[in-house]
Design an enzyme around this catalytic site. Structure first.
Site, short mmCIF file in Angstrom:
data_model
loop_
_atom_site.label_atom_id
_atom_site.label_comp_id
_atom_site.label_asym_id
_atom_site.label_seq_id
_atom_site.Cartn_x
_atom_site.Cartn_y
_atom_site.Cartn_z
N SER A 108 60.06 35.19 44.97
CA SER A 108 60.36 33.87 44.41
C SER A 108 60.90 32.94 45.50
O SER A 108 60.24 32.73 46.51
CB SER A 108 61.32 34.00 43.23
N ASP B 286 55.16 36.89 44.12
CA ASP B 286 55.09 36.01 42.95
C ASP B 286 55.69 34.63 43.15
O ASP B 286 56.55 34.19 42.37
CB ASP B 286 55.74 36.68 41.74
N HIS C 117 57.69 38.18 36.22
CA HIS C 117 57.91 37.49 37.49
C HIS C 117 58.55 38.41 38.52
O HIS C 117 58.22 38.35 39.71
CB HIS C 117 58.80 36.26 37.24
#
Length: 413
Positions: free
Chosen positions: A198, A227, A358
């Protein structure tokens, strides 16, 4: 932001999907009773406050799971007792996953797993998370390599700017370079693969570009971004305030927080939730020192001025770096146009892990570790500085890396 991005892209929090076969094998024994979770005495009920309150005393010590708890459903002691397995939502400690924790002189906690193996995976966590988001992955990776992660300023157990940390992209890049220099000084023989999830993925790509122009360029031999895609991340920013505000502001216990993360599919693996969620919280106490609530350690809304800086220019930074790299996504649809074209041209390797959220490395640590291992073999990445010199001599065609455990694939797959 981290795990909130998936919720934005979907438009709303989705119901927990069925547990994939691979993940079921990676869960504790009690996870086979997933349906019973909804009926046992630990179900979360925010209106009736049915979660047991465990607030007195200091921060809980490491607790081992007790999977065989017997309780009676009958008032008459002569009647047979009913025994069933229930889930253990108690927090887990970092030392159940990492081998060692040391503090950098500047106050940054650094966690090490598989200390003397090569290469080193240097892992950068997402906003609001901590090094514990790589804890379950560390248990897998340390069988064949070294995994090192650290808490960004204001996160986890960091002693730097505990309140209102400066999370500008430049400050985070400076922090990564400082930790990288420290790690490569302490472990001079191993090469490094930079990993980021992230926000940490964006910082990983940008810091890798800085490091390959430094005197330690030969140390950086790979990049793994988990991701995060510039286009979808920036598109999600206008919705982030609403999503952050929809989260509970407080929890009454660590158990309640862990259950919330699973019930909302923020995380999909109990073992990850037990170590990752507590590190995202801070204890709020009254004047007498009694714990009254658990609040989020990082106020994500206060980090809003930094959001655009994290992701802007990520695609260009990711594509221009001339080292082996992979992008791991939960859904292929997240690729933007530039990345789709680049992937078709073979400029990076795309890995999509289905049935994950996620936080891919938390939801399926075993498959993630396998792909980390496969990355070295497929790209023939030198794992030590000695191999770097050998690669220069014989060329990529004749070079094969000596990775710690060739039996890893046969043993687990």
């Amino acid at each position: 932001m981290s795990d909130l991005l998936k919720q934005t892209l979907k438009g709303q929090q989705k119901q927990k999907p069925p547990v994939p076969k691979k993940q079921m094998q990676n869960e504790d024994e009690d996870d086979a009773d997933e349906k019973e979770e909804e009926q046992d005495q630990f179900d979360v009920d925010f209106n009736k406050n049915t979660i047991p309150v465990k607030l007195q005393g200091s921060k809980p010590q490491p607790i081992k799971a007790d999977h065989n708890i017997t309780h009676s459903h009958h008032q008459n002691p002569q009647q047979a007792k009913v025994t069933k397995k229930i889930h253990d939502y108690s927090p887990q400690h970092w030392n159940e996953f990492y081998d060692e924790m040391i503090f950098h002189p500047n106050g940054t906690p650094i966690y090490i797993a598989g200390k003397n193996k090569a290469p080193i995976y240097l892992c950068l966590h997402g906003a609001g998370h901590s090094a514990m988001s790589f804890a379950n992955l560390a248990n897998e990776v340390k069988q064949y390599a070294t995994l090192i992660s650290f808490d960004f300023r204001g996160h986890g157990q960091s002693k730097i700017e505990f309140e209102n940390p400066n999370l500008s992209v430049q400050q985070l890049l400076d922090d990564v370079v400082e930790i990288f220099d420290y790690v490569t000084t302490q472990w001079p023989k191993q090469t490094v693969i930079i990993v980021g999830h992230s926000m940490g993925g964006a910082i990983a790509a940008k810091s890798a570009n800085l490091l390959i122009t430094s005197q330690k360029a030969d140390k950086v031999q790979g990049l793994i971004v988990i991701d995060v895609v510039e286009g979808s991340a920036i598109e999600a920013l206008p919705f982030m305030e609403q999503i952050v505000n929809n989260r509970p502001k407080h929890f009454k216990s660590y158990e309640q927080a862990i259950q919330w993360s699973l019930n909302t599919s923020t995380l999909m693996t109990l073992s990850s939730a037990r170590v990752s969620m507590p590190a995202q919280l801070k204890e709020v106490k009254d004047q007498n020192g009694n714990l009254i609530s658990l609040d989020w350690r990082v106020d994500l809304l206060k980090t809003a001025p930094f959001w655009m800086g994290w992701f802007e220019g990520l695609t260009n930074q990711f594509l221009q770096i001339r080292i082996p790299k992979i992008l791991m996504l939960a859904e292929k649809e997240r690729l933007d146009k530039d990345l789709t074209v680049a992937q078709m041209q073979g400029k990076f390797r795309l890995i999509v892990l289905q049935n994950t959220g996620h936080s891919i490395q938390e939801d399926d640590p075993k498959s993630t570790a396998y792909n980390f291992h496969d990355f070295i073999l497929k790209f023939r990445i030198p794992t030590t500085m000695e191999e770097v010199e050998k690669l220069k001599q014989v060329g990529i065609g004749k070079f094969h890396p000596i990775i710690g455990n060739y039996e890893y694939q046969q043993k687990y797959y």
